[in-house]
Design an enzyme around this catalytic site. Structure first.
Site, PDB file in Angstrom:
ATOM      1  N   CYS A  34      12.639 -26.070 -18.638  1.00  0.00           N
ATOM      2  CA  CYS A  34      13.859 -25.828 -17.868  1.00  0.00           C
ATOM      3  C   CYS A  34      13.709 -26.552 -16.543  1.00  0.00           C
ATOM      4  O   CYS A  34      12.685 -26.420 -15.874  1.00  0.00           O
ATOM      5  CB  CYS A  34      14.028 -24.324 -17.634  1.00  0.00           C
ATOM      6  SG  CYS A  34      15.218 -23.910 -16.340  1.00  0.00           S
TER       7      CYS A  34
ATOM      8  N   SER B 124      12.562 -13.809 -22.531  1.00  0.00           N
ATOM      9  CA  SER B 124      11.352 -13.801 -21.716  1.00  0.00           C
ATOM     10  C   SER B 124      10.805 -12.390 -21.533  1.00  0.00           C
ATOM     11  O   SER B 124       9.634 -12.217 -21.220  1.00  0.00           O
ATOM     12  CB  SER B 124      11.626 -14.442 -20.354  1.00  0.00           C
ATOM     13  OG  SER B 124      12.805 -13.927 -19.785  1.00  0.00           O
TER      14      SER B 124
ATOM     15  N   CYS C 133       0.841  -1.193   0.000  1.00  0.00           N
ATOM     16  CA  CYS C 133       0.000   0.000   0.000  1.00  0.00           C
ATOM     17  C   CYS C 133       0.880   1.249   0.000  1.00  0.00           C
ATOM     18  O   CYS C 133       1.917   1.284   0.670  1.00  0.00           O
ATOM     19  CB  CYS C 133      -0.919   0.016   1.210  1.00  0.00           C
ATOM     20  SG  CYS C 133      -2.077  -1.369   1.261  1.00  0.00           S
TER      21      CYS C 133
ATOM     22  N   GLU D  19       9.103 -18.691 -17.369  1.00  0.00           N
ATOM     23  CA  GLU D  19       9.168 -20.126 -17.669  1.00  0.00           C
ATOM     24  C   GLU D  19       8.536 -21.007 -16.595  1.00  0.00           C
ATOM     25  O   GLU D  19       8.531 -22.232 -16.731  1.00  0.00           O
ATOM     26  CB  GLU D  19      10.642 -20.555 -17.829  1.00  0.00           C
ATOM     27  CG  GLU D  19      11.382 -19.870 -18.952  1.00  0.00           C
ATOM     28  CD  GLU D  19      12.856 -20.241 -18.950  1.00  0.00           C
ATOM     29  OE1 GLU D  19      13.182 -21.398 -18.661  1.00  0.00           O
ATOM     30  OE2 GLU D  19      13.685 -19.359 -19.224  1.00  0.00           O
TER      31      GLU D  19
END
Length: 741
Positions: A496, A423, A145, A524
Site C-alpha cells: 500500500c 488486518s 504508568c 501493513e
C-alpha cells in the site's frame, strides 16, 4: 596490572538492597538470607578524577558477549556476588551499569514469592531521595504508568547522567528507586545501552496487575533514555528534530501544531450550510453513505456532523462497509453511495446482491477509476504466478487481504481454495487454519509488509511460553508454531503506498522524540515501524492492527486516564493514514465531554508522523519539480506538507491520493442527480455488476463473494467452514481447485 595504572578496591556486594545515591553501593554478606532484614550498607567514596577515570568489574565477561544477557546461576544456590570487586582503570570502559543491573536481577530472582518481591520494592521506595516540588511538572510526567510518575534528568560537569524520580504509588517509587540507583551517575552511552528486554528478568508483579507493573519498569527506562538523548544533543550543539505536526484535543477545543494538523483541524468544525444541504438530500432521496476511515478531512467533517441528523451514514474500515450497506437497505435506503476505492464499491454491490437487494443502487464518487496500489498488485501477472505455485502444493489455502478486487478473489478461488481476511483477523485466520488442517500450506497475499509482519509475529511467538501462546490461540504451543512456519508463504511484491512510506526518517524521529509516546501502527507498515510498535505494544504503549484496532486502543487508553482522574497529557503517534483523525477526534471529544465536570484535565495529542518531504496530487505544482511513480500514479514531489496532506518517499505518509478522489462536490453531485432514471448523468459513477465469467464459466460475482462468506463464517464461529476445509483437502485432479457448489 601495574599499581600505578589501577587500584583494586574490595566491595562487599548485597543481593538485597542498594542506596539510591550514585556514591553509595549496595552490599550484603554472602550468608544473607533473601527475605531477611535489616539491610547493611557500605559507602563507596569515588576516587579523585585525576587519578581514576573509570570503573570495571573484575568479573569481566567475554568481549563478544552482551553483559546484560548472561545466564544466571540458580539464585538459591549460587553466591549472591555478581560483582565482588571493582577495578578502577583509566584505559577501560565502565561496566558498572551491567554489574549493578545483574545484581539487581539476581536479587529479585532469589525471591520466589511475588509478595516478597513487592515487599522488597517497598523497601527500595524508602531509599528514594526527596523529589523537588518544582520538578513535579507535566513535562516530567512518564506516560503509560498506572500511577503518576515524575522523572527529572540532568547532565553533570563530567558528562554523567543524574536522575531523580517520584511517584504517588509506593510500589512505583520502588521501581524508580531501582532504576535510579542503577543509572544515576552513568554515562549517556551506558544509559542507552540498557534494553527494555533486560528488565523482563526482574519478574516483579502482582496477580491481576502484572502487565502494568512490568510496564512501569519499561516506561520509566524509556523516559530516562529519551531525556538522555535530548541532553546529549544539547551538549553537542545538535539541533533537535523538528516535531511532527499534531492536534491537541481537550474538553474545551482543538489546537493544531503544524500545517498538516491545521489543514486537518480546519474541517473538524464543518460548514453548517453544507451539512444541511447534504442531510436534506439524503433524507429526501433515501440515500445511505458508507465511507472508509481514510476520507478527506473535509468530507469526514461533513459526514460526522451529518450523522447526528441522518442515521444512515457509516464511517469504518473496509470490512464493515458492505455490512452497513445491507443494514441501510433493510432500513429502507434506495441508494448507497460508497466513499472509498473501487474494490470497496464492488464488494458493496456484490454483497447487496447476495442479500437480495439487487434493486438498491450503488454509486462511487468519480467518473474515473479509483485505484489502489495494493489491489493492483493482486491483479498482476506475478501474483497469478504466485497462486499457480500455490495450486501445485498439497493442502494449500490462499488467505487474501480483503482490500482486493472481487475479480481477484474469484480468479484466485478457482486456482486455490481462498478465504479473505482483514488486518484485525489475519493472524487468527492463519492459526485456526493450521489447527483444522495441520499439514496445510498457507499462502498469504498480496500485502508484502503484512506478510513479513505476520511471519515476524509468529517468530516472536516461538519465544513465548505455552501459556502466553494459549492466550493468543488456545490450541497452539511453541512446538506447533515452530512446525507451521516453514509452510507459511507470503507474496513479496505488493504494498500500500500509504503504509509503504513509514520508515527511514520517520522511524528515526519517532525513536528520538516519541519513544515514550503511545505508538499505533497498521499491520501493513514496513518492518522497522512494525518492530517499533510491537516493542511499544509489549510494554502496554502500542497497538498493531487494523484501523478499528487503532481507534479502540486510543479510546481505551483515554478511558483509563479518565478513570484515574488525574491531570494527564496523552500522546499518540498515528501510524496510518491521516484520514483516521476525524473519527479519532470525534471519539476523543465524546469521551472527554462525557467526563464529570470538575474532574482532571486530560489533553490528548494526535501526532502525524510525516517526513520533511511530501507527495501531493495537487495539479498546480510548480514546474521543474521532480516526480515519482508510486504504483501506477505519478506524483510531484514538493518540500514540506502541501495543502496539509501528502506522502513522503523517504518515510511517512499523510494521506492516500486514491482516497482523496472522493470529494464533497462529487458526493453532492451524485446525491442531487439521483435517481438517474435515464442512466445518463451518473452512468460512469454507478458500481456495475460483474458480467464476466471465471475460466471455469462461473459468475465472477458469485465466486468472488465466496471467500468473503468463508471469512464471515469464521468470524461468527471461530472455525473455518467445512466446505472450505473439504475444498483444501480434496482439490480437483488436474492440480487446480474447483469451487464446490
Amino acid at each position: 596490572m601495574e599499581a600505578s595504572s589501577a587500584t583494586t578496591m574490595a566491595l562487599r556486594v548485597s543481593s538485597s538492597s542498594f542506596s539510591s545515591s550514585s556514591s553509595s553501593f549496595f552490599s550484603i554478606s554472602p550468608n544473607h538470607k533473601p527475605n531477611s532484614l535489616p539491610f547493611k550498607f557500605s559507602t563507596f567514596r569515588p576516587p579523585q578524577p585525576t587519578l581514576l577515570k573509570s570503573l570495571k568489574c573484575i568479573q569481566t565477561l567475554p568481549s563478544n558477549s552482551n553483559p546484560l544477557k548472561q545466564p544466571l546461576k540458580n539464585p538459591r544456590s549460587a553466591s549472591p556476588f555478581s560483582c565482588s570487586a571493582l577495578t578502577l582503570s583509566s584505559s577501560q570502559t565502565t561496566e558498572l551499569v551491567p554489574c549493578k543491573l545483574q545484581t539487581l536481577i539476581s536479587e529479585f530472582q532469589a525471591l520466589s514469592e511475588p509478595i516478597d518481591r513487592v515487599k522488597r520494592l517497598l523497601h527500595y521506595a524508602t531509599l528514594l531521595p526527596p523529589f523537588n516540588d518544582s520538578d513535579r511538572v507535566d513535562s516530567n510526567r512518564v506516560m503509560g504508568c498506572t500511577a503518576q510518575v515524575w522523572l527529572e534528568a540532568k547532565m553533570d560537569k563530567e558528562g554523567k547522567m543524574r536522575f531523580s524520580a517520584d511517584s504517588d504509588s509506593e510500589i512505583t517509587k520502588g521501581f524508580c528507586s531501582c532504576l535510579v540507583s542503577v543509572l544515576d551517575g552513568a554515562s549517556p552511552d551506558e544509559v542507552l545501552m540498557v534494553k527494555t528486554d533486560d528488565l523482563s528478568s526482574l519478574n516483579v508483579g502482582l496477580p491481576g496487575a502484572q502487565r502494568s507493573r512490568v510496564n512501569t519498569w519499561h516506561n520509566v527506562l524509556v523516559s530516562m533514555q529519551k531525556k538522555t538523548k535530548a541532553l546529549v544533543a544539547e551538549q553537542q550543539g545538535r539541533p533537535p528534530f523538528e516535531p511532527f505536526p499534531s492536534l491537541v484535543i481537550t474538553a474545551d477545543g482543538i489546537h493544531a501544531k503544524g500545517s498538516l494538523a491545521e489543514a486537518q483541524a480546519r474541517y473538524l468544525l464543518p460548514d453548517e450550510s453544507k451539512v444541511e444541504e447534504l442531510v436534506n438530500v439524503l433524507k429526501e432521496k433515501k440515500i445511505g453513505i458508507v465511507a472508509h476511515f481514510y476520507m478527506d478531512p473535509e468530507v469526514q467533517g461533513i459526514l460526522t456532523a451529518a450523522q447526528k441528523h441522518w442515521p444512515h451514514i457509516h464511517i469504518s474500515d473496509s470490512l464493515v462497509m458492505a455490512d452497513s450497506a445491507v443494514n441501510m437497505a433493510k432500513a429502507g435506503c434506495e441508494f448507497i453511495t460508497v466513499l472509498g476505492v473501487d474494490f470497496m464499491s464492488e464488494n458493496v454491490r456484490a454483497i447487496l446482491d447476495q442479500a437480495g437487494f439487487e434493486k438498491v443502487g450503488v454509486y462511487r464518487m468519480s467518473n474515473e477509476r479509483i485505484g489502489c496500489s495494493l489491489a493492483d498488485a493482486a491483479s498482476s501477472p506475478s501474483y497469478m504466478s504466485y497462486l499457480e505455485a500455490a495450486s501445485r502444493s498439497p493442502n494449500s489455502l490462499h488467505v487474501v487481504y480483503i482490500n482486493t478486487s472481487l475479480e481477484t478473489k474469484a480468479y484466485a478461488h478457482e486456482l486455490v481454495p481462498t478465504i479473505t481476511c482483514t488486518s484485525s483477523n489475519v493472524v487468527q485466520t492463519i492459526l485456526q487454519a493450521f489447527v483444522q488442517v495441520p499439514d496445510a500450506n498457507i499462502w498469504y497475499g498480496p500485502d508484502s509488509y503484512m506478510g513479513a509482519n505476520i511471519r515476524e509475529l509468529l517468530q516472536q511467538m516461538t519465544k513465548m511460553t505455552d501459556e502466553e501462546i494459549a492466550e493468543i490461540h488456545p490450541e497452539h504451543n511453541r512446538d506447533s508454531i515452530r512446525s507451521l512456519l516453514p509452510r507459511l508463504h507470503y507474496f513479496q511484491d505488493g504494498t500500500c503506498i500509504v503504509h509503504h512510506l513509514f520508515g527511514n526518517e520517520v522511524v528515526d524521529r519517532i525513536k528520538e522524540m516519541y519513544c515514550d509516546a503511545y505508538l499505533t501502527a497498521h499491520f501493513e507498515v514496513p518492518g522497522e515501524m512494525f518492530s517499533l510498535a510491537m516493542e511499544a505494544k509489549r510494554r502496554g504503549m502500542g497497538v498493531v492492527g487494523s484501523t478499528q484496532n487503532i481507534l479502540d486502543f486510543i479510546k481505551q487508553r483515554i478511558q483509563e486516564a479518565l478513570d484515574r482522574n488525574v491531570n494527564e497529557h496523552l500522546q499518540f503517534v498515528l501510524g496510518t493514514e491521516s484520514g483516521m483523525v476525524t473519527s479519532i477526534v470525534a471519539a476523543v471529544r465524546g469521551l472527554l465531554g462525557s467526563a464529570r465536570s470538575g474532574g482532571a484535565e486530560i489533553n490528548v495529542e494526535i501526532v502525524f508522523p510525516v517526513s520533511s518531504e511530501s507527495v501531493t496530487t495537487s495539479s498546480n505544482a510548480s514546474p521543474g519539480l521532480n516526480s515519482v511513480k508510486v504504483g501506477d500514479v505519478i506524483l510531484p514531489v514538493i518540500p514540506g506538507v502541501a495543502s496539509g496532506e501528502g506522502c513522503s518517499i523517504n518515510g511517512g505518509c499523510a494521506s492516500c491520493p486514491y482516497m482523496k478522489m472522493n470529494s464533497l462536490s462529487s458526493l453532492l453531485k451524485v446525491c442531487h442527480h439521483l435517481p438517474d432514471e435515464m442512466n445518463f448523468a451518473l452512468s460512469a459513477y454507478e458500481a456495475a455488476r460483474f458480467k464476466l465469467q471465471t475460466p471455469n464459466g462461473k459468475s465472477v460475482a458469485d465466486v468472488g463473494c465466496e471467500p468473503i462468506l468463508h471469512m464471515r463464517h469464521f468470524q461468527a464461529s471461530k472455525k473455518l467452514p467445512e466446505k472450505l476445509i473439504s475444498h483444501i483437502l480434496h482439490p480437483s485432479g488436474n492440480g487446480s481447485s474447483s469451487v464446490l457448489n
